[in-house]
Design a protein around this motif. Structure first.
Motif, short mmCIF file in Angstrom:
data_model
loop_
_atom_site.label_atom_id
_atom_site.label_comp_id
_atom_site.label_asym_id
_atom_site.label_seq_id
_atom_site.Cartn_x
_atom_site.Cartn_y
_atom_site.Cartn_z
N GLU A 69 44.43 47.56 40.42
CA GLU A 69 44.17 46.49 41.39
C GLU A 69 44.08 45.13 40.68
O GLU A 69 44.64 44.13 41.15
CB GLU A 69 42.87 46.79 42.15
N LEU A 70 43.39 45.10 39.54
CA LEU A 70 43.31 43.87 38.76
C LEU A 70 44.68 43.50 38.21
O LEU A 70 45.04 42.32 38.13
CB LEU A 70 42.33 44.06 37.59
N SER A 71 45.44 44.51 37.83
CA SER A 71 46.78 44.29 37.29
C SER A 71 47.67 43.61 38.34
O SER A 71 48.39 42.65 38.03
CB SER A 71 47.35 45.63 36.85
N GLY A 72 47.57 44.06 39.59
CA GLY A 72 48.35 43.44 40.66
C GLY A 72 47.92 42.00 40.88
O GLY A 72 48.75 41.09 41.01
N TYR A 73 46.60 41.78 40.90
CA TYR A 73 46.03 40.45 41.11
C TYR A 73 46.44 39.48 39.99
O TYR A 73 46.90 38.37 40.25
CB TYR A 73 44.51 40.57 41.20
N LEU A 83 40.80 43.45 26.95
CA LEU A 83 40.30 44.63 27.66
C LEU A 83 39.39 44.11 28.76
O LEU A 83 38.35 43.52 28.49
CB LEU A 83 39.49 45.54 26.72
N LEU A 84 39.79 44.33 30.01
CA LEU A 84 39.03 43.78 31.14
C LEU A 84 38.41 44.91 31.95
O LEU A 84 39.11 45.74 32.52
CB LEU A 84 39.98 42.92 32.00
N SER A 85 37.07 44.92 32.00
CA SER A 85 36.36 46.06 32.62
C SER A 85 36.25 45.94 34.14
O SER A 85 36.23 46.94 34.83
CB SER A 85 34.96 46.20 32.01
N HIS A 86 36.15 44.73 34.65
CA HIS A 86 36.08 44.53 36.10
C HIS A 86 36.24 43.06 36.43
O HIS A 86 36.30 42.22 35.54
CB HIS A 86 34.80 45.12 36.69
N ALA A 87 36.29 42.76 37.75
CA ALA A 87 36.70 41.43 38.19
C ALA A 87 35.57 40.39 38.24
O ALA A 87 35.85 39.21 38.40
CB ALA A 87 37.34 41.52 39.57
N HIS A 88 34.32 40.80 38.14
CA HIS A 88 33.21 39.83 38.28
C HIS A 88 33.43 38.63 37.36
O HIS A 88 33.92 38.78 36.23
CB HIS A 88 31.86 40.50 37.97
N ALA A 89 32.99 37.47 37.85
CA ALA A 89 33.25 36.21 37.15
C ALA A 89 32.69 36.21 35.73
O ALA A 89 33.27 35.57 34.84
CB ALA A 89 32.66 35.06 37.95
N ILE A 115 37.36 39.35 47.35
CA ILE A 115 38.50 40.27 47.14
C ILE A 115 37.99 41.40 46.26
O ILE A 115 37.46 41.16 45.17
CB ILE A 115 39.67 39.57 46.43
N SER A 116 38.16 42.63 46.72
CA SER A 116 37.70 43.78 45.95
C SER A 116 38.85 44.27 45.08
O SER A 116 39.95 44.50 45.58
CB SER A 116 37.25 44.86 46.93
N LEU A 117 38.60 44.39 43.78
CA LEU A 117 39.70 44.72 42.86
C LEU A 117 39.47 46.06 42.14
O LEU A 117 39.39 46.13 40.92
CB LEU A 117 39.92 43.57 41.88
N GLY A 118 39.36 47.10 42.96
CA GLY A 118 39.33 48.45 42.41
C GLY A 118 38.01 48.82 41.76
O GLY A 118 37.00 48.14 41.94
N ASN A 119 38.05 49.90 41.01
CA ASN A 119 36.83 50.39 40.34
C ASN A 119 36.62 49.68 39.01
O ASN A 119 37.57 49.38 38.31
CB ASN A 119 36.96 51.89 40.05
N PRO A 120 35.36 49.46 38.66
CA PRO A 120 35.06 48.95 37.33
C PRO A 120 35.28 50.08 36.31
O PRO A 120 35.37 51.25 36.69
CB PRO A 120 33.59 48.59 37.42
N CYS A 121 35.34 49.72 35.05
CA CYS A 121 35.57 50.76 34.03
C CYS A 121 34.93 50.39 32.72
O CYS A 121 34.38 49.29 32.55
CB CYS A 121 37.07 50.96 33.81
N GLY A 122 34.96 51.32 31.80
CA GLY A 122 34.65 51.07 30.40
C GLY A 122 35.89 51.46 29.60
O GLY A 122 36.90 51.89 30.19
N PHE A 123 35.84 51.31 28.28
CA PHE A 123 36.98 51.68 27.43
C PHE A 123 36.50 52.42 26.19
O PHE A 123 35.48 52.04 25.59
CB PHE A 123 37.73 50.43 26.96
#
Ligand code: NI
Ligand code: MN
Length: 229
Positions: A73-77, A45-51, A119-127
């Motif tokens: 966006e992360l899925s495409g990347y 489960l990946l919430s956002h792209a930050h390292a 590279i901006s990869l969309g909105n961050p999220c929670g689950f």
């Protein structure tokens, strides 16, 4: 269901048949102890792209064949790097073999720096994840938002994994208020002590939660610590 804290925002969530991992930042985490080669996971489960969240996602996905659940966006990347993904977006839920996962809002960013370019990869999220009949809310990196009340009303939350580090996310004051909105049975603090800038006293946070939200208990897990729910 078993929850194991691996440090920062990384948890293993395990049922009898499936293992999920959240935001697997392990190799570069100065206080984590997990050897990623030993991990066998089915879903990330990946919430956002930050390292400090994407971390070892690609290596773990490749070594264990795990599917990464993330935004479009992360899925495409990640897809371009040969990683198997399940693309979702905010407000959407899906019934996976392990149970249901719904993507929730988070107020934060989601960029990665690659070859000197941002590279901006969309909105961050929670689950909001239901595994073995237990519901876990993984907030991701976020500030406090009043819609946490709606998330808590969607279905009763058994465990809320909430950032308390301050500076990049909610600090203890707002995380205490978040518990009041979410009304979970149990709170596990995360995203603190990894670096000096997010040093916190989780036991002091626990005391404040139990005095203001007596319906909730707090479990402070050491790195490697686990809990059966
Ligand atoms: Ni972040
Ligand atoms: Mn972070």
């Amino acid at each position: 269901m078993k929850i194991t804290f691996l440090g920062h925002a990384c948890f293993l969530i395990q049922s009898a048949n499936h293992t999920l991992i959240t935001d697997p930042f392990l190799t570069d985490n100065p206080i984590a102890q997990t050897d990623i080669a030993s991990l066998k996971v089915d879903y990330i489960l990946l919430s956002h792209a930050h390292a400090d969240h994407m971390g070892d996602t690609i290596s773990i996905a490749q070594s264990s064949g795990a599917t990464v659940i993330c935004n479009a966006e992360l899925s495409g990347y990640l897809g371009k790097k040969g990683v198997k993904t399940h693309c979702m977006h905010i407000g959407g839920g899906f019934d996976f073999p392990f149970g249901r996962a719904k993507m929730t809002i988070a107020h934060h960013g989601s960029s990665v720096v690659e070859e000197g370019k941002v590279i901006s990869l969309g909105n961050p999220c929670g689950f909001l994840v239901t595994v073995s009949g237990k519901t876990v809310y993984f907030a991701g990196d976020t500030g406090l938002f009043y819609d946490m009340k709606l998330i808590g009303e969607t279905q009763p939350i058994d465990v809320a994994l909430l950032p308390i580090g301050d500076n990049f996310t909610m600090g203890p004051d707002d995380a205490v208020r978040a518990v009041g909105l979410l009304r979970p049975k149990l709170v596990i603090p995360m995203h603190f002590d990894t670096w000096d800038i997010i040093k916190q006293d989780p036991l002091e946070f626990a005391k404040r939660v139990t005095s203001t939200s007596p319906f909730a208990s707090v479990e402070v897990l050491d790195i490697g610590g686990a809990l059966e729910i």
